[in-house]
Motif scaffolding. Structure first.
Motif: not given
Length: 222
Positions: A165, A178-179, A181-183, A185-186
């Motif tokens: 990342d 969206p980007e 949100q992806s972080y 959820q990690k």
């Protein structure tokens, strides 16, 4: 909320994790908002670099530094809209290296130390604030809703980045929901144990603060 963390690292760890060629900062075991911290950033000229920033973001439009004492955490869910953070999240993203962090259960105020096997990399944003000849660089740690592991202690936690990342996060391209949100959820592997409540005292700063204690002893003697 994450309001205390630790950093006790080595030159080899900084090099292997971030490719930094620098002497490690002195070990610290009770880092708090408004104090100086190590911030990793990316510049076009030198790539990844490590420098010092004040923990508690001060927007460029602020009248003074006092706002930083309230802006040490930035909620990932609202960071794109909040006036203090929305400029920094688009172009000025960084990493706060940490060995671990402290959290307190909301009902009992028991203190816990949360850590990983390797150096942890918390997502951060930063700003440069000027007042005449004074220039202050400051940062805020991104936070997210707790994952299943952290939910047993607290409802919030830092956003942690994996090595894959680093490049996309530190790149200065604009970022959208969206980007983000992806972080959020990690998750990274974490461990925890209970520690003495002496960590509540900001004058304390030693490795004793992260030592595991017996829960019964901790509740009786703190």
């Amino acid at each position: 909320m994450c309001g205390r963390f630790t950093l006790a690292t080595t030159q080899d760890q900084l090099s292997s994790t971030y490719g930094l060629s620098m002497d490690p900062p002195a070990p610290r075991f009770n880092i708090a908002p408004t104090q100086d911290v190590l911030l990793v950033r990316k510049t076009p000229e030198t790539g990844l670099t490590g420098g010092v920033a004040r923990w508690g973001l001060v927007p460029e439009w602020a009248d003074d530094l006092s706002i930083g004492s309230k802006c040490f955490n930035a909620r990932g869910e609202t960071v794109l809209e909040k006036p203090a953070f929305k400029a920094a999240i688009q172009r000025r993203r960084g990493i706060l290296p940490m060995s671990g962090f402290f959290e307190w259960t909301e009902k009992s105020r028991r203190a816990w130390y949360i850590f990983g096997e390797e150096l942890l990399s918390a997502a951060a944003i930063w700003e440069s604030w000027t007042d005449g000849d004074q220039v202050v660089e400051s940062c805020s740690m991104l936070t997210r809703p707790a994952d299943d592991f952290m939910a047993e202690v607290h409802d919030r936690m830092p956003v942690f980045l994996s090595p894959e990342d680093f490049e996309p996060w530190l790149d200065d391209h604009p970022i959208g929901t969206p980007e983000i949100q992806s972080y959020l959820q990690k998750s990274v592997p974490l461990e925890r144990h209970e520690v003495a409540t002496k960590v509540n005292d900001l004058s304390q700063d030693s490795s004793e603060l992260i030592q595991k204690i017996d829960p019964i002893q901790g509740s009786l003697f703190g």
